[in-house]
Design a protein around this motif. Structure first.
Motif, PDB file in Angstrom:
ATOM      1  N   SER A 171       0.922  -1.205  -0.670  1.00 46.04           N
ATOM      2  CA  SER A 171       0.261  -0.134  -0.119  1.00 46.04           C
ATOM      3  C   SER A 171       0.751   1.481  -0.003  1.00 46.04           C
ATOM      4  O   SER A 171       1.665   1.857   0.980  1.00 46.04           O
ATOM      5  CB  SER A 171      -0.752  -0.399   1.023  1.00 46.04           C
ATOM      6  OG  SER A 171      -1.881   1.534   1.738  1.00 46.04           O
ATOM      7  N   GLU A 215      -0.628   4.385   0.624  1.00 46.31           N
ATOM      8  CA  GLU A 215      -1.221   5.033   1.170  1.00 46.31           C
ATOM      9  C   GLU A 215      -0.832   4.551   2.605  1.00 46.31           C
ATOM     10  O   GLU A 215      -0.450   5.869   2.845  1.00 46.31           O
ATOM     11  CB  GLU A 215      -2.245   4.778   1.518  1.00 46.31           C
ATOM     12  CG  GLU A 215      -3.563   5.342  -0.135  1.00 46.31           C
ATOM     13  CD  GLU A 215      -3.399   4.255  -1.631  1.00 46.31           C
ATOM     14  OE1 GLU A 215      -3.695   4.240  -2.375  1.00 46.31           O
ATOM     15  OE2 GLU A 215      -2.725   2.869  -0.996  1.00 46.31           O
ATOM     16  N   THR A 232       3.071   6.053   2.468  1.00 48.45           N
ATOM     17  CA  THR A 232       2.509   7.694   3.068  1.00 48.45           C
ATOM     18  C   THR A 232       2.728   7.924   4.192  1.00 48.45           C
ATOM     19  O   THR A 232       2.888   9.467   4.759  1.00 48.45           O
ATOM     20  CB  THR A 232       1.469   8.322   1.553  1.00 48.45           C
ATOM     21  OG1 THR A 232       1.754   8.021   0.448  1.00 48.45           O
ATOM     22  CG2 THR A 232       1.271   9.382   1.865  1.00 48.45           C
TER      23      THR A 232
END
Length: 252
Positions: free
Chosen positions: A27, A29, A32
């Protein structure tokens, strides 16, 4: 390497404590979030996680875009091609598992060093080609952490820590538990003694002692024991705990 990488190298040499996020999922995300949260490093796990070579650049970019975290990866095995691939892709610290001997550690070092530095790494400017910034990188190499997690490694840990080119060790406590007759999650005195021996060997050699932890509470304990490169959370572990907590709260 970048100026940010050199800052990481200097901080670790000066004794800084690094808390890291362990990435098992693919992922971007979550990568991040980890970088933006402020972890000192984010490690992409290619051994026990779901991350593969095709995920490395995408996840590395997500980390770099949202914070100064040291971009780290664990290879699946001590293999020349995989270690070199990570270096070519711009990974800044490489963790190599199952280092049982001085010879194993020396092989990992050679895989990261170009012939001009005594190694056998093949030149591949993969990351540089993507950005159009190809340059002479023969003097550059990622940091190298070798994993101490077996009975063989423990028996030779003092010698392994003094291999030139090894920047740090990284303890796998679960496999180390098997090696000393304990059970993962239920350590015994032999396990505690092994951790002390490993950390002391790293300190004596002037390299960075690192260790894998399941959560922040364990990470704090390992910091108090003298470890400095400490995985303090994992993406799927933290997500599972947070989801269970929210669900339990909602149902209470």
């Amino acid at each position: 390497m970048t100026a940010a990488f050199e800052t990481h190298r200097a901080r670790l040499c000066d004794g800084a404590i690094y808390n890291g996020l362990w990435m098992m999922s693919t992922s971007a995300e979550l990568a991040t979030i980890g970088a933006a949260t402020g972890f000192d490093y984010v490690c992409l796990d290619m051994q026990h996680g779901y991350i593969r070579a095709t995920d490395i650049v995408r996840l590395s970019d997500a980390i770099r875009a949202h914070g100064p975290a040291l971009v780290t990866a664990r290879v699946a095995a001590n293999r020349f091609t995989e270690i070199g691939m990570l270096a070519d892709a711009g990974i800044e610290a490489v963790i190599v598992p199952l280092i049982d001997s001085v010879a194993d550690a020396e092989a990992a070092v050679r895989a990261l060093d170009y012939p001009s530095r005594g190694g056998n790494r093949s030149w591949g400017a993969t990351a540089d080609i993507l950005t159009g910034s190809v340059r002479d990188s023969r003097a550059e190499r990622p940091l190298l952490f070798v994993m101490i997690e077996t009975a063989e490694a423990l028996a030779s840990v003092e010698e392994i820590c003094t291999v030139p080119g090894v920047d740090g060790i990284y303890v796998g406590p679960a496999d180390l538990a098997f090696a000393v007759g304990a059970v993962p999650g239920r350590p015994n005195d032999a396990h505690a003694e092994a951790l002390l021996r490993i950390r002391s060997a790293a300190d004596a050699a002037g390299i960075v002692p690192g260790i894998h932890c399941a959560d922040g509470a364990e990470a704090k304990l390992r910091e108090e024991q003298g470890f400095r490169f400490i995985t303090s959370a994992s993406d799927i572990g933290a997500a599972a705990r947070a989801l269970r907590q929210d669900l339990d709260t909602a149902r209470a």
